[in-house]
Design a protein around this motif. Sequence first.
Motif, PDB file in Angstrom:
ATOM      1  N   GLY A  69     -34.121 -28.806  75.942  1.00 47.87           N
ATOM      2  CA  GLY A  69     -33.381 -28.233  74.830  1.00 47.87           C
ATOM      3  C   GLY A  69     -34.028 -26.943  74.352  1.00 47.87           C
ATOM      4  O   GLY A  69     -35.119 -26.589  74.775  1.00 47.87           O
ATOM      5  N   TYR A  70     -33.342 -26.267  73.430  1.00 45.02           N
ATOM      6  CA  TYR A  70     -33.790 -24.935  72.987  1.00 45.02           C
ATOM      7  C   TYR A  70     -35.093 -24.975  72.197  1.00 45.02           C
ATOM      8  O   TYR A  70     -35.669 -23.949  71.898  1.00 45.02           O
ATOM      9  N   ARG A  71     -35.566 -26.163  71.835  1.00 47.62           N
ATOM     10  CA  ARG A  71     -36.821 -26.267  71.093  1.00 47.62           C
ATOM     11  C   ARG A  71     -37.993 -26.651  71.966  1.00 47.62           C
ATOM     12  O   ARG A  71     -39.109 -26.804  71.455  1.00 47.62           O
ATOM     13  N   GLY A  72     -37.775 -26.888  73.254  1.00 46.44           N
ATOM     14  CA  GLY A  72     -38.858 -27.523  74.011  1.00 46.44           C
ATOM     15  C   GLY A  72     -39.109 -26.942  75.384  1.00 46.44           C
ATOM     16  O   GLY A  72     -38.526 -25.939  75.799  1.00 46.44           O
ATOM     17  N   TYR A  73     -40.000 -27.603  76.075  1.00 45.81           N
ATOM     18  CA  TYR A  73     -40.439 -27.182  77.399  1.00 45.81           C
ATOM     19  C   TYR A  73     -39.650 -27.889  78.487  1.00 45.81           C
ATOM     20  O   TYR A  73     -39.491 -29.101  78.451  1.00 45.81           O
ATOM     21  N   SER A  74     -39.239 -27.128  79.509  1.00 45.84           N
ATOM     22  CA  SER A  74     -38.721 -27.798  80.706  1.00 45.84           C
ATOM     23  C   SER A  74     -39.907 -28.293  81.536  1.00 45.84           C
ATOM     24  O   SER A  74     -39.984 -29.453  81.901  1.00 45.84           O
ATOM     25  N   ILE A  75     -40.847 -27.369  81.837  1.00 43.57           N
ATOM     26  CA  ILE A  75     -42.076 -27.750  82.555  1.00 43.57           C
ATOM     27  C   ILE A  75     -43.255 -27.124  81.824  1.00 43.57           C
ATOM     28  O   ILE A  75     -43.317 -25.906  81.660  1.00 43.57           O
ATOM     29  N   TYR A  76     -44.171 -27.968  81.356  1.00 49.04           N
ATOM     30  CA  TYR A  76     -45.340 -27.499  80.614  1.00 49.04           C
ATOM     31  C   TYR A  76     -46.605 -28.089  81.226  1.00 49.04           C
ATOM     32  O   TYR A  76     -46.610 -29.262  81.611  1.00 49.04           O
ATOM     33  N   ALA A  77     -47.676 -27.288  81.306  1.00 49.52           N
ATOM     34  CA  ALA A  77     -48.972 -27.835  81.723  1.00 49.52           C
ATOM     35  C   ALA A  77     -50.083 -27.105  80.998  1.00 49.52           C
ATOM     36  O   ALA A  77     -49.979 -25.901  80.736  1.00 49.52           O
ATOM     37  N   GLU A  78     -51.140 -27.835  80.649  1.00 51.53           N
ATOM     38  CA  GLU A  78     -52.305 -27.211  80.016  1.00 51.53           C
ATOM     39  C   GLU A  78     -53.575 -27.668  80.736  1.00 51.53           C
ATOM     40  O   GLU A  78     -53.714 -28.841  81.096  1.00 51.53           O
ATOM     41  N   ASN A  79     -54.483 -26.736  80.976  1.00 51.91           N
ATOM     42  CA  ASN A  79     -55.800 -27.052  81.547  1.00 51.91           C
ATOM     43  C   ASN A  79     -55.709 -27.856  82.842  1.00 51.91           C
ATOM     44  O   ASN A  79     -56.495 -28.772  83.062  1.00 51.91           O
TER      45      ASN A  79
END
Length: 453
Positions: free
Chosen positions: A235-245
């Motif tokens: 959705g317009y508030r969020g991540y489709s694909i997110y990664a950290e560290n």
Amino acid sequence: MVSENYYDVTKYAAGNPGEDIGAVINDIIADIKNRQAVADANDGGKPGSVIYIPPGDYRLFTQVVIDVSYLKIVGSGHGFTSSSIRFNTPASELAHWHEVWPGGSRILVDTSPEAADGEAAGAAFYVKRSGNPRISSVEFADFCIDGLHFTDDGSGQNDAENTYRNGKTGIYVGSANDSFRITGMGLVYLEHGVIVHDGDALAIDNNFIAECGNCIELKGMGQASRIANNFVGAGYRGYSIYAENYAGILVSSNNVFPRGASSIHFSGVVRSSVTGNRFHSFYPGMLVFAANCCENLVSSNHFLRDREPWTPMQKYDNGLDDLFGLLQIDGSNNSLIANHISEIIDARYIRPPAAKPVIINVVSGSGNYIASNHIVAATEISQKDKSDAPNSACFSTQVSALLSTGNSTLLDVTTVLVQKESVRNTVLDSGNDEQVVMNRTVNAFRGTPVLGQ
Ligand SMILES: OC[C@H]1O[C@@]2(CO[C@]3(CO)O[C@H](CO)[C@@H](O)[C@@H]3O2)[C@@H](O)[C@@H]1O
């Protein structure tokens, strides 16, 4: 020999999976632990189990807690259908629909969002185990997790079913893990689809994770994982694909459809590859590398940014303007090579008004190599006004917008902007002399040749 390690939720002696599959699966896990109590019995002793979910609707009130390795939960159908289109269709039309809900082996997440205390508490499946070794080889395959409804966000502005909020998470992995697999799943209408902390050799393959607030989030830290061949769209508030560290991830061959606030967002991710994906977005900030992402390869992806064509969702966006960059890079020694980037939008929708959109914005770091990216920027082909199309015409409205090419006007853009904080970058054949803005005494440049010059 009759296996004791195969369970069918519909044949299990305790509980009613139609009323609360969560309680049934927890009971099965307790049974596995009872029967497989010895860590080293006759060179084995803890083979784990498979829990089978036949096609059908199963309500979940109780969170499933997984703390055993080698557990496979498997169904026979991801069951995705669009709930977004359905919830934006008038009741009079819905009365004639063949079916209105997702299907397959479908879990109806009916936990109370008010009671949900954070992403873990709101999860349908919660994996957590302390001690050694790390929990291994837990697999989720071929079933549907449906969050059912989004809820009012209190703004007084938004239709509850379009908020992408409900406090529900599909799969939440909260502790270090190895060799997990999430394959063939269908996740829909959850605020968070999949959240995995501290993953190692994790495979998220061939899933349909869409119409979720956020789809795939890799958190904590991790390595050597793969996100491939998925259909994804947040959705317009969020991540489709997110990664950290994370280091050493492969993100490849995914088809990421719009309205995620970003298609791919890395924070402090290094030595990873983003290749051969198709990204489509309605907003700037499609690919964001934040917090010093280094030595990543972004190659052979297709990026398309255009304007939301579907009437019920046109009032939403991610709040970023066109100077943010369609791709924003904070970090060093990344390679952006041979991507195709199309920005197809009418000048009147550009923010701030009359601004020249930035396509690749390098905001910090050094030594990035940006070469042979083909950037096409043009206005939309004027289409028949679709504002009177019924909301259920989502598919035809979106496809006719996508298929229109041809006699448009070129749009003036900055193809590459290297901010003064970033130095020693190399920019080759990714825009002509006028389209690339950077300090040419501290960065190397070769412009795309221009006809007649
Ligand atoms: O086109 C791909 C997918 O898009 C649909 C249909 O269209 C929707 C409706 O909200 O608009 C978005 C952006 O295109 C999608 O995320 C969303 O879900 C799926 O029904 C469809 O599978």
